[in-house]
Design a protein around this motif. Structure first.
Motif: not given
Length: 461
Positions: A132-133, A135-136, A139-140, A278, A281, A383-384, A387
Motif C-alpha cells: 500500500d505504501s 501505491k500511495h 500517486t504522490v 490510479d 484507487g 495528500q496521499s 498514507e
C-alpha cells in the motif's frame, strides 16, 4: 428511467443526479484546456487534441453510466499525458526517437493489455502484490511530476547553467552541482506573474470550497488575462471555429512497425502499471464514498465492470488520438453532491460532448491558467503522502525513492522501477535477517527482474 437507474434503491432522484453530473463536469472540465497544452509540444494539433479529449471523455463517461450505472467520469489522465509528452519529446534527442504515432500505439497496446488483465483477474492480483505504501508513493510521485511540469511551463521554475566545459546539444549531459542551479523565474515575465495570480485565485476558491474551483480559477484568470491584454481575444477567435473540424483528428494514428522497431516496452508497461493503480484507487474510493461497498459482493462486482469500461477507454482514447483515458478522482465531487447512479455519469458525458462546440472559448485559456491548475492538481495528489508508513524503513525507502525520482529524473517509469526493486531487496533482507516478516509477492520478483534487465540492456537513456 427509475427502473433503469434505480433511484429509490440508491436513495436519490432525477434532479440530484443531474446536478451531481454538472458538478463533476465543472470540477474536471479543466482537462479540456490542459490536455491540449501538454500534448501539443509533441507535434499534435491543438484542435485535434481538444476534440479527442472532449469526445473520449464524453463517450466513455456515458458508457460508464449506461453499462455499469456507476457515477464515475473518465478523461485523459493527468500525469499520464505529461509522461506521454515527455517520452516523445525527450526521445527526439536519442538515436531511436519515438514519434507521436508510436506513442499513441503504445497507449493502445497498454489498453489491450489492460483489458486482458481485467478479464483474467490478474489485475486484482497485481494490486495485491504491491504494498500500500508504494501505491500511495506512486500517486504522490505523479503529483510532484505534474507540479514540475506546471512550474517549468509557467516559468516559475527555471534552470541556469554555467558550464565549465562544452555542452553537447540535444543530448543528456552530466554537469556538477555547481554548474546548474534550479531557481525561481523572473517576475518581469508576465506569464510568471499571472501564474502566481492564478494560484491565488484557485487557492482562495478551494479554501471557500466552491464546486469546480479549478475550472472557475482557470476561467477567472483567462478573463483577467484578456482585460490586461495578455491574450489576443480577436486573433484567437479568428483562428478558431465554433464548428468542430473533425478532419484534424488523429483517428487511428498508429505505427505498430515503428513501436516494435524502437522497442518501447518500458513505455507500454509504464502506461499499464500507472493506470492500473490510479484507476483502482479512484474506482474503489468512489464506490466506498457512494456506499456501494456496504454490500461487498455487489460492490466488487460493480467495480469490476467499471474496470472493464475503463480498460476499453484506454485503447479507445488512443484510437481517437489522445493519451491514456482513465477514471477521474474528481468524480468524488459529484458523489459528494448526492450522485449515486449512472445518470450522474451520463450528464457529465453529455456536457463533454457539447463542449466540442466551445473550441474558441477553450483556446483563449492562457498557459498561466493551465500551469497553475497543474500545480494545484499536484497539491491534491500529494495528500496521499499521509498514507505512507515512513516509520518502517522497508516501506519508507522504496516509497521515498519512488516519489523523489519521478520529478527529479523527470520520469514516472524511473520512480516506479526503483521503488519496486528496492522494496524486493529490502524486504527480502529483513526477512532473511529475522528483522521482520514482510510479504514479497512472486509477481514483485518478476517485475524486479524485468526492471533490472531493462536497465542493464537499455541503459538509463
Amino acid at each position: 428511467m427509475e427502473r433503469f437507474f434505480k433511484f429509490k434503491e440508491h436513495g436519490t432522484n432525477f434532479r440530484t443526479e443531474i446536478m451531481a453530473g454538472l458538478t463533476t463536469f465543472m470540477t474536471m472540465a479543466y482537462i479540456l484546456a490542459v490536455n491540449p497544452i501538454i500534448l501539443t509540444p509533441t507535434g499534435l494539433d491543438w484542435t485535434a487534441v481538444f476534440l479527442a479529449t472532449a469526445i473520449a471523455a464524453g463517450i466513455f463517461t456515458i458508457a460508464m453510466g449506461l453499462f455499469v450505472n456507476f457515477p464515475v467520469a473518465l478523461a485523459p489522465g493527468m500525469g499520464l499525458n505529461a509522461y506521454f509528452a515527455s517520452t516523445v519529446i525527450a526521445s527526439q534527442a536519442t538515436d531511436k526517437p519515438i514519434s507521436v504515432a508510436m506513442g499513441l500505439t503504445a497507449v493502445f497496446i497498454s489498453g489491450i493489455i489492460f483489458i486482458i488483465l481485467t478479464l483474467t483477474q490478474i489485475r486484482q492480483m497485481l494490486i495485491t502484490a504491491v504494498p500500500d505504501s508504494l501505491k500511495h508513493a506512486i500517486t504522490v510521485g505523479i503529483g510532484l511530476f505534474i507540479t514540475i511540469v506546471g512550474l517549468k511551463g509557467s516559468g516559475l521554475m527555471t534552470v541556469a547553467v554555467t558550464a565549465f566545459g562544452d555542452i553537447k546539444a540535444n543530448a543528456y549531459t552530466d554537469v556538477s552541482g555547481s554548474e546548474t542551479v534550479i531557481h525561481i523565474g523572473s517576475f518581469a515575465n508576465e506569464t510568471v506573474i499571472m501564474t502566481v495570480v492564478a494560484l491565488f485565485i484557485i487557492g482562495i476558491l478551494m479554501v471557500m470550497r466552491v464546486p469546480g474551483a479549478i475550472l472557475w480559477g482557470i476561467l477567472g484568470t483567462t478573463v483577467l488575462s484578456i482585460i490586461l491584454g495578455q491574450v489576443d481575444f480577436k486573433k484567437t477567435f479568428t483562428n478558431q471555429t465554433w464548428v468542430p473540424d473533425f478532419s484534424t483528428m488523429n483517428i487511428g494514428h498508429f505505427d505498430f512497425p515503428g513501436v516494435f522497431e524502437v522497442g518501447i516496452v518500458t513505455v507500454v508497461l509504464t502506461f499499464t502499471f500507472v493506470e492500473l493503480f490510479d484507476t483502482f484507487g479512484t474506482l474503489v474510493g468512489t464506490a466506498n464514498r457512494a456506499g456501494f461497498m456496504k454490500d461487498p459482493v455487489e460492490g466488487k462486482k460493480r467495480v469490476g465492470k467499471a474496470m472493464f469500461v475503463d480498460a476499453v477507454a484506454v485503447s479507445g482514447g488512443a484510437l481517437l488520438g489522445t493519451s491514456t483515458v482513465t477514471a477521474f478522482v474528481e468524480s468524488s465531487a459529484g458523489v459528494a453532491q448526492g450522485g449515486r447512479t449512472g445518470l450522474t455519469s451520463i450528464t457529465t458525458g453529455v456536457c463533454f460532448l457539447l463542449a466540442i462546440f466551445l473550441s474558441p472559448v477553450v483556446a483563449l485559456v492562457p498557459a498561466a491558467a493551465t500551469n497553475a491548475a497543474l500545480i494545484i492538481v499536484g497539491v491534491l495528489m500529494l495528500q496521499s503522502v499521509k498514507e505512507i508508513d515512513f516509520s518502517d524503513m522497508v516501506y519508507a525507502i522504496p516509497s521515498f525513492l519512488t516519489l523523489a525520482l519521478m520529478p527529479f529524473t523527470y520520469s514516472i517509469a524511473n520512480g516506479i522501477s526503483f521503488g519496486i526493486v528496492s522494496y524486493v531487496v529490502l524486504a527480502t533482507v529483513a526477512n532473511v535477517s529475522n528483522k521482520g516478516k514482510y510479504k514479497v509477492h512472486w509477481l514483485m520478483w518478476i517485475l524486479a527482474i524485468l526492471i533490472i534487465g531493462r536497465y542493464v540492456i537499455m541503459g538509463t537513456e
